[in-house]
Scaffold this motif. Structure first.
Motif, short mmCIF file in Angstrom:
data_model
loop_
_atom_site.label_atom_id
_atom_site.label_comp_id
_atom_site.label_asym_id
_atom_site.label_seq_id
_atom_site.Cartn_x
_atom_site.Cartn_y
_atom_site.Cartn_z
N GLY A 160 37.52 30.10 30.48
CA GLY A 160 37.20 30.66 31.79
C GLY A 160 37.38 32.16 31.90
N GLU A 161 38.43 32.76 31.27
CA GLU A 161 38.65 34.20 31.39
C GLU A 161 37.45 34.96 30.84
OE1 GLU A 161 42.42 36.93 30.64
OE2 GLU A 161 41.40 36.51 28.74
N ASP A 182 36.55 34.84 35.61
CA ASP A 182 35.40 34.13 35.07
C ASP A 182 34.23 35.10 34.87
OD1 ASP A 182 34.10 34.44 37.68
OD2 ASP A 182 35.39 32.80 38.36
#
Length: 239
Positions: A160-161, A182
């Motif tokens: 997600g990062e 995100d």
């Protein structure tokens, strides 16, 4: 703790990448050059200080040590903060058709919930430039950092990062990285979580290392300053 080191690990944030090819590369090819710089074996032992200040709080200052070794296909390192918090870092090129890199961080007598390093805004994998191995999302219009031309790529991890990374056009090295929750936030430049930027480089024994690394978030700022550095190119078989 640092005397326990038998194999030092070189972190990619410590070495400059060398002269550039002037031809235009696709975003994929450019990112590949940044991920896998054409460097040989290098060692570094860096001693310095890390400072942290939260808005309205007092300045905190602790010693930091980084032991580094880079070899073709692998990067290994030891990061120690204040002599009581440490991490082993392993970054290995996968020998498979899928390729890619495996990154592992192993704490030494430190539970993550007690990590001073993470509170100060630094992830150990930042120093191995682990974010460069996130998936390419898109390339944004070029920009400049300190007057130097950069290509700006949005990369996202499977967890997600996501990041916006500002990579020197002529040297394939990231000068600045912005971290988001995100990919959508990174593309829109919204809800910035933290920023990492190289403050200055220094040269020793024909090798470059990041002398100052600046970090900041919405209500805090940190700085790593390496005041002593031992850099070398070890002969094959020396380690």
């Amino acid at each position: 703790m640092k005397h326990m080191i038998t194999v030092l690990v070189f972190l990619l944030a410590a070495v400059f990448c060398g002269a550039a090819e002037k031809s235009e590369l696709s975003a994929e090819a450019f990112l590949d050059r940044a991920r896998y710089p054409r460097t040989g074996r290098s060692m570094a032992a860096l001693d310095g200080i890390m400072q942290y200040k939260k808005q309205g709080g007092a300045m905190e200052s602790v010693p930091i040590y980084l032991g580094l070794l880079i070899e073709p296909g692998k990067t290994r390192g030891q990061l120690i903060l204040n002599e009581d918090e440490g991490y082993w870092i392993d970054q290995l090129l996968r020998q498979s058709a899928a390729g890619g890199v495996t990154i592992a961080v192993r704490p030494m007598r430190t539970r993550p919930e007690q990590s001073r390093l993470l509170r100060y805004g630094l992830n150990p994998t930042d120093l191995t430039m682990g974010f460069l191995h996130y998936d390419l999302v898109k390339e944004l219009p070029p920009g400049r950092i300190k007057g130097l031309p950069c290509r700006i790529l949005v990369l996202a991890s499977k967890g997600g990062e996501a990041v916006r990374t500002y990579i020197l056009r002529d040297y394939y090295f990231p000068l600045k990285v912005e971290f988001f929750a995100d990919a959508a936030s990174a593309e829109k430049n919204q809800n910035l979580l933290r920023t990492l930027e190289i403050g200055s480089f220094r040269k020793k024994n024909d090798l470059y290392y990041a002398e100052v690394i600046n970090l900041h978030g919405p209500d805090w700022r940190s700085r790593v300053t390496f005041r002593q550095a031992e850099l070398s190119v070890p002969p094959v078989g020396a380690l």
